[in-house]
Each structure stands twice: as C-alpha cells, then as structure tokens.
Design a protein around this motif. Structure first.
Motif, short mmCIF file in Angstrom:
data_model
loop_
_atom_site.label_atom_id
_atom_site.label_comp_id
_atom_site.label_asym_id
_atom_site.label_seq_id
_atom_site.Cartn_x
_atom_site.Cartn_y
_atom_site.Cartn_z
N ILE A 108 41.68 -0.27 55.57
CA ILE A 108 41.28 -1.63 55.19
C ILE A 108 39.82 -1.70 54.82
O ILE A 108 39.43 -2.46 53.92
N ALA A 109 38.98 -0.90 55.47
CA ALA A 109 37.54 -0.98 55.26
C ALA A 109 37.14 -0.65 53.82
O ALA A 109 36.08 -1.07 53.36
N HIS A 110 37.95 0.08 53.09
CA HIS A 110 37.57 0.51 51.75
C HIS A 110 38.58 0.13 50.68
O HIS A 110 38.45 0.55 49.53
N ASP A 111 39.60 -0.64 51.02
CA ASP A 111 40.62 -1.00 50.04
C ASP A 111 40.25 -2.33 49.37
O ASP A 111 40.02 -3.33 50.05
N PRO A 112 40.21 -2.38 48.02
CA PRO A 112 39.83 -3.62 47.32
C PRO A 112 40.80 -4.77 47.56
O PRO A 112 40.44 -5.92 47.39
N LEU A 113 42.07 -4.48 47.94
CA LEU A 113 43.02 -5.55 48.21
C LEU A 113 42.54 -6.45 49.35
O LEU A 113 42.93 -7.62 49.44
N TRP A 114 41.71 -5.90 50.23
CA TRP A 114 41.29 -6.62 51.44
C TRP A 114 39.88 -7.20 51.34
O TRP A 114 39.28 -7.56 52.36
N GLU A 115 39.34 -7.28 50.13
CA GLU A 115 37.96 -7.75 49.98
C GLU A 115 37.76 -9.14 50.61
O GLU A 115 36.77 -9.41 51.27
N ARG A 116 38.72 -10.05 50.40
CA ARG A 116 38.58 -11.43 50.89
C ARG A 116 38.74 -11.52 52.41
O ARG A 116 38.17 -12.39 53.06
N TYR A 117 39.53 -10.60 52.99
CA TYR A 117 39.84 -10.71 54.42
C TYR A 117 39.26 -9.57 55.25
O TYR A 117 39.47 -9.49 56.45
N ARG A 118 38.54 -8.63 54.60
CA ARG A 118 38.10 -7.41 55.29
C ARG A 118 37.27 -7.71 56.53
O ARG A 118 37.47 -7.13 57.61
N GLU A 119 36.27 -8.59 56.42
CA GLU A 119 35.36 -8.86 57.53
C GLU A 119 36.12 -9.32 58.78
O GLU A 119 35.88 -8.84 59.89
N PHE A 120 37.07 -10.23 58.59
CA PHE A 120 37.81 -10.76 59.73
C PHE A 120 38.78 -9.73 60.29
O PHE A 120 38.99 -9.66 61.51
N ALA A 121 39.39 -8.92 59.39
CA ALA A 121 40.31 -7.88 59.86
C ALA A 121 39.59 -6.85 60.72
O ALA A 121 40.07 -6.45 61.79
N LEU A 122 38.42 -6.41 60.24
CA LEU A 122 37.66 -5.41 61.01
C LEU A 122 37.17 -6.01 62.33
O LEU A 122 37.16 -5.34 63.36
N ARG A 123 36.78 -7.30 62.31
CA ARG A 123 36.35 -7.94 63.55
C ARG A 123 37.51 -7.99 64.55
O ARG A 123 37.30 -7.92 65.76
N ALA A 124 38.74 -8.13 64.04
CA ALA A 124 39.92 -8.16 64.92
C ALA A 124 40.37 -6.77 65.33
O ALA A 124 41.38 -6.62 66.02
N GLY A 125 39.65 -5.72 64.87
CA GLY A 125 40.00 -4.35 65.25
C GLY A 125 41.13 -3.76 64.45
O GLY A 125 41.79 -2.82 64.90
#
Length: 580
Positions: A108-125
């Motif tokens: 997720i950290a490097h996939d462009p599909l997750w650009e809009r949601y990446r910050e929250f996904a990584l914060r959720a582990g």
C-alpha cells in the motif's frame, strides 16, 4: 505419526470451517440481520487465515461503498472509508468494483491506487490488501470482500481459497437480504393498501370474498367495546374452520394461535391498543385437524375523537409454503456447501496419503538396495567362506528382501497413479512381442511351480499406440497371478486377439476361481481375496494394472466360476494405428 497428526489437524480445521459455514447459512435462512451475518463471515475468515483482516463493503445505488462488516479494523478508519467512491484509482476495493475483477495491492505504501487513502491505511497498520467484487446471479456488483495484511505481501493460495468461500457466503447473504427486503416492501405496500380499504370492503361481503379468495388473503375486524371479532370468508378457509365453530371473541381468536406464540400475540395487541400504532407479526396457528400453518399479519387501530381505540382492523396472509420453500432452499445451499467441503477434504486426504506412501517408499528403497548388495558380497564369499547352511539362510533373506522390494515398488506405483504424477510414453508397439518377452522372463518361476505356459498362435503382429513398459507390467501382473493360483502340473493359456479398433489380451488358469460376489473387490487396492492373501503378494498388482489400462483408455476385467478357474483380460484402443 507426524503425518497422522498433520492429517488430523487438516481434518479438524476443515470440520471447524464447515461448522462455521453451516452456522452462517442457518443465520441467513432464519433471517438474522445482514450486519451480523457479514461480521460472522469476516471473523470466520480471520479465524482460519494467518495474519489477515477481513472486511465486506456494500455498494449503494449511487456508486459508493459502505462498510458492511470490518470487525477487526479501527472504528475511525471505517468511518473514513465509509461512502468512498468507486473509480479506477479508488484503493483496492473501489478499483475492484470499477473494473469488476480482483485487485491485489501487495504494498500500500507505494501503490498509486492508494494515493487518496494511503496515510490513513498506514496509520491503521495496514500494509497490503486484496479485494474481490461480490456479484449477484445476474452479474451486478453487490460490494467487495477484502483481505488486509499488516506486512507487504501477496495473498497465499489458502487465503484465496478462504476468500472464495467467504465471497460465496457473502453473495448468498446479501442477495437473500435484498430479496427479502424487496419482498417486505412489496408486501408492506400491498398490505397497507389492503388494510386501508379493509373497513370499506367489509360492507360488501361478496366483493371482499372474491378479492381475498384470489389473493389468499384474509381480513378481520375487532369491535373492542362489544368484543366481537369478524372474519372474512377467506380467513375462515385459512384457519380451516366453519363460521359456526368460531366463538367470534378475542379469546376465541387467541385459542387458535399456537401455544408457543399465544402470549406474544396477546402482548402485541395490548401494546397496539395502548399506543394506537400499526402492528405486524408472524405467528403459527393450529387448525382443528392439527395442521400447523404460518401467517403474516398486519393491523391498525381506529380511534375516536378522543383518541381512544375503538376497533382493530387487519389482514392475514398464509405464508406457510413460502416458509417451507425458504427452508428447503437454505437446506439445499447448505448441502451443496457440505458436499464441496467434503469433496475438498477427500482430495486433501488422498494427496496426504499419496505423499506419505511416496516418502516412506523412497526411504525404504535405499536401505533395501544396500541389503541386497551386502548379501551378494556375502554369497560371493567376499567376507570369507560360506557354508551350505549359511547359503540356505542367505537365499531366504534374498527371497524376502526382494519380496519387500516388490512391495515398495508397488507402493510407489500406487502413489504415483493416485497422485496423477506418472506419464505414459506411447509408441507403436506389438502386443504379441510384449507378451513373448514377459513369458520368457517368467519361465524360471513357471518351472519352479511346475506349471506350463501356452501362448496360442497369433496371425501376425497386434500393433497399438501404447507404453510398452507399462503394458509389460500389466501382462506380468496378470501372468504372475495366474501362475500363483495354478496347481502343479496345470497349464496357463495366453492369447492375443485384435479388431480394426482394439487389441485384447487374455490369460486363463485352471485355479480355484472366485465367487461372483467377490468380483467387485478384485481390482481394489489391498483387495486380496482369502485365497490370494494366504499365498502372499502385496494386494496392489491388480489395482495398479487397472489404473494403467484405464490410463490407456482401455478396459480390464475377469470372469470365473468358483472351482473352475479364471480368465483375466484387458482391451486397449489402437489409437492412431486404428484400422492398420
């Protein structure tokens, strides 16, 4: 023992998974809330997966996804993604719906599909995600099933298998809920229209009777002040009663309700009278002949100018057949899932068994080869002179070691055939020549048994596309079997015949034969009859022969009369040599 323990663990996990699926399908059949069912599906996947977090999102009519179940994700993250739009770069789930096929995001950290949601996904582990669209029977998207991981990775084959099970369960649950909701809306609309007109229709008994008879819908009214209950003709038919047998009071009505539902209905009516609100219920009734029926009832309260309840008006719909159909459908779906799980368990057991036999057989072959080598050294006098008595003992060891080696070879063949890991090397081959070679190789065994072998003359070669080594093994198995059961001084007769399409081999012995009821066991692994077991052998030769013949597209069989010998045979197609 380790293999047995592993097998038990696999079966226990499969049984636990099957029980979980059964429980979910029962919840669907009994009308449990969809959110509870989807949460149970997510927890079932998480319990049987390793390190994955399961979620289900539902697609609304406006192209947005809402959280249906995500029991292991933080509430703030669920709130953030709830209502996300579908699109070509809308995370794994939104993109899976947009393209209508699974989407895997191993990082997720490097996939462009997750650009809009990446910050929250990584914060959720969350570090990786795999999502698959949920579809109804007509191919319309219902939502998504997703697996999240705490580390960057691709889903394992087991994760994908669990995901497929969860996908089908979620699709069943969502479609069932939507069908039920549509039916409830349709029923509510119909029942509201009918209830609104019930009082007016009661003034015309003929019109009421005709309309209700067509709809199988009964109506009723209760005058609270006089305690008089009035039923339509159709409601009498639903209850299986005649008007003269009904006391026409509220208490007489309650007496027709199933004893287990009676108090609940009384409480519902009392609550409606207190609040003057519409009411609805499902209840069981017991007809005079003892038959139970299920009714769906709706009612409303009529009040006077002071707001006091004066009448109750309502309708009853007989839904017995619908309930039976729903139960049968749920049971059918459960049986299908059980059959699938049982078939998968059977395949897994077969695979583990074949792997176990293959491993053990290989481990036995190496020391057996060494033992035979050392015996040859001893017999040749490498370690010193050997006395005649020692020679006799060595020959006994040789015989039993070779017998054990044949058993290991048979076990290996059986394992390969069961696992489908062997390959035929077909080539134009003369079956007559194959039989000649086998007869020549078994001359010492026939002479030792004082049995004659007669190969009937054949007019020319019998050519077919076959694997000569494998068919030689079949012929040797059948001929060895015949020699074993032929008494001293007897004759075993071999024959080869052909048609334009097939070649046929038969071996006939004058042995004891077998009974008709024993025939089905002949070609089963370890399926030796009593006579065969007493004469030694692995019990695998005929089973292996059958597998090899079937793999060639042929047939194998046996004919016998008890006490009058046996004839074993097989037929093979000529293949590309057909008609030559």
């Amino acid at each position: 023992m380790d293999d047995d323990h592993a097998l038990r663990q696999v079966l226990e996990r499969r049984e636990a998974l099957l029980l979980g699926e059964r429980g979910i399908l029962e919840c669907v059949a009994t009308g449990a809330p969809l959110a509870e069912i989807l949460a149970a599906i997510a927890r079932l996947v998480e319990a049987h997966g390793e390190g994955l977090i399961a979620t289900v999102l539902l697609l609304d009519d406006f192209g947005r996804l809402h959280v249906g179940a995500a029991p292991s994700l933080p509430a703030w993250f669920n709130d953030y993604i709830d209502g996300q739009e579908v699109g070509p770069t809308a995370g794994s789930c939104g993109t899976a719906v947009f393209h209508r096929h699974p989407v895997c995001t191993p990082d997720i950290a490097h996939d462009p599909l997750w650009e809009r949601y990446r910050e929250f996904a990584l914060r959720a582990g969350l570090a990786a995600c795999w999502s698959v669209p949920l579809l109804d029977r007509d191919g319309r998207v219902l939502g998504t099933l997703a697996h999240y991981y705490r580390t960057p990775q691709d889903p394992t084959p087991r994760d994908l298998w669990l995901g497929d099970i969860a996908r089908r369960l979620a699709e069943i649950a969502i479609q069932h809920e939507r069908s039920a909701a549509a039916l409830r809306r349709a029923n509510a609309e119909l029942e509201q229209r009918v209830a609104d007109r019930s009082r007016d229709l009661l003034s015309s008994e003929r019109l009421l009777g005709e309309s209700q008879g067509l709809a199988h819908l009964g109506s009723w009214g209760w005058d609270i002040a006089t305690n008089v209950v009035r039923w339509s003709d159709e409601l009498y038919r639903i209850y299986g009663m005649a008007p003269q047998s009904f006391g026409a009071t509220f208490e007489d009505f309650l007496a027709q309700i199933h004893v287990e539902d009676r108090e609940r209905i009384r409480t519902m009516v009392e609550e409606a009278l207190r609040t003057c609100r519409p009411f609805a219920s499902e209840e069981r009734i017991v007809r005079p002949d003892g038959e139970e029926r299920v009714l769906a009832s709706r009612g409303r309260v009529e009040v006077d100018a002071a707001g006091r309840a004066t009448h109750l008006w309502g309708i009853c719909l007989d839904i017995t057949e619908r309930k039976r159909a729903e139960a049968e459908r749920a049971a059918s779906e459960l049986r299908e899932r059980e059959a699938l799980v049982q078939a998968e368990s059977a395949r897994e057991v077969t695979r583990l068994k074949s792997a176990f036999i293959n491993s053990v057989s290989h481990d036995l072959r190496t020391p057996l080869t060494a033992i035979l080598g050392f015996l040859e050294f001893i017999e040749d006098g490498v370690g010193g002179p050997v006395t005649p008595a020692q020679q006799e003992l060595i020959r006994g060891v040789f015989t039993n070691t070779r017998r054990l080696q044949r058993l290991v070879d048979d076990l290996l063949d059986s394992a390969r055939l069961g696992a489908g890991t062997f390959a035929l090397r077909r080539q134009p081959t003369d079956l007559v020549a194959v039989v000649d070679d086998v007869v020549e190789s078994l001359v010492p065994q026939a002479e030792a048994a004082r049995v004659s072998v007669t190969f009937l003359p054949v007019d020319g070669p019998a050519l077919a596309e076959l694997d000569p080594q494998r068919i030689e093994q079949v012929v040797a198995n059948l001929l060895t079997n015949a020699l074993k059961f032929t008494p001293a001084g007897g004759t075993v007769t071999l024959a080869v015949a052909q048609t334009p399409e097939r070649v046929r081999f038969t071996v006939t012995d004058p042995g004891p034969g077998f009974a008709p009821e024993d025939k089905p066991r002949l070609f089963l692994p370890f399926g030796q009859l009593a006579a065969g077991a007493s004469m030694g052998g692995t019990g695998l030769g005929l089973a292996i022969s059958k597998e090899l013949v079937v793999a060639h597209g042929g047939q194998i069989g046996a004919d016998s009369r008890l006490g009058h010998g046996s004839t074993f045979w097989f037929e093979l197609p000529k293949g590309e040599l057909q008609g030559s």
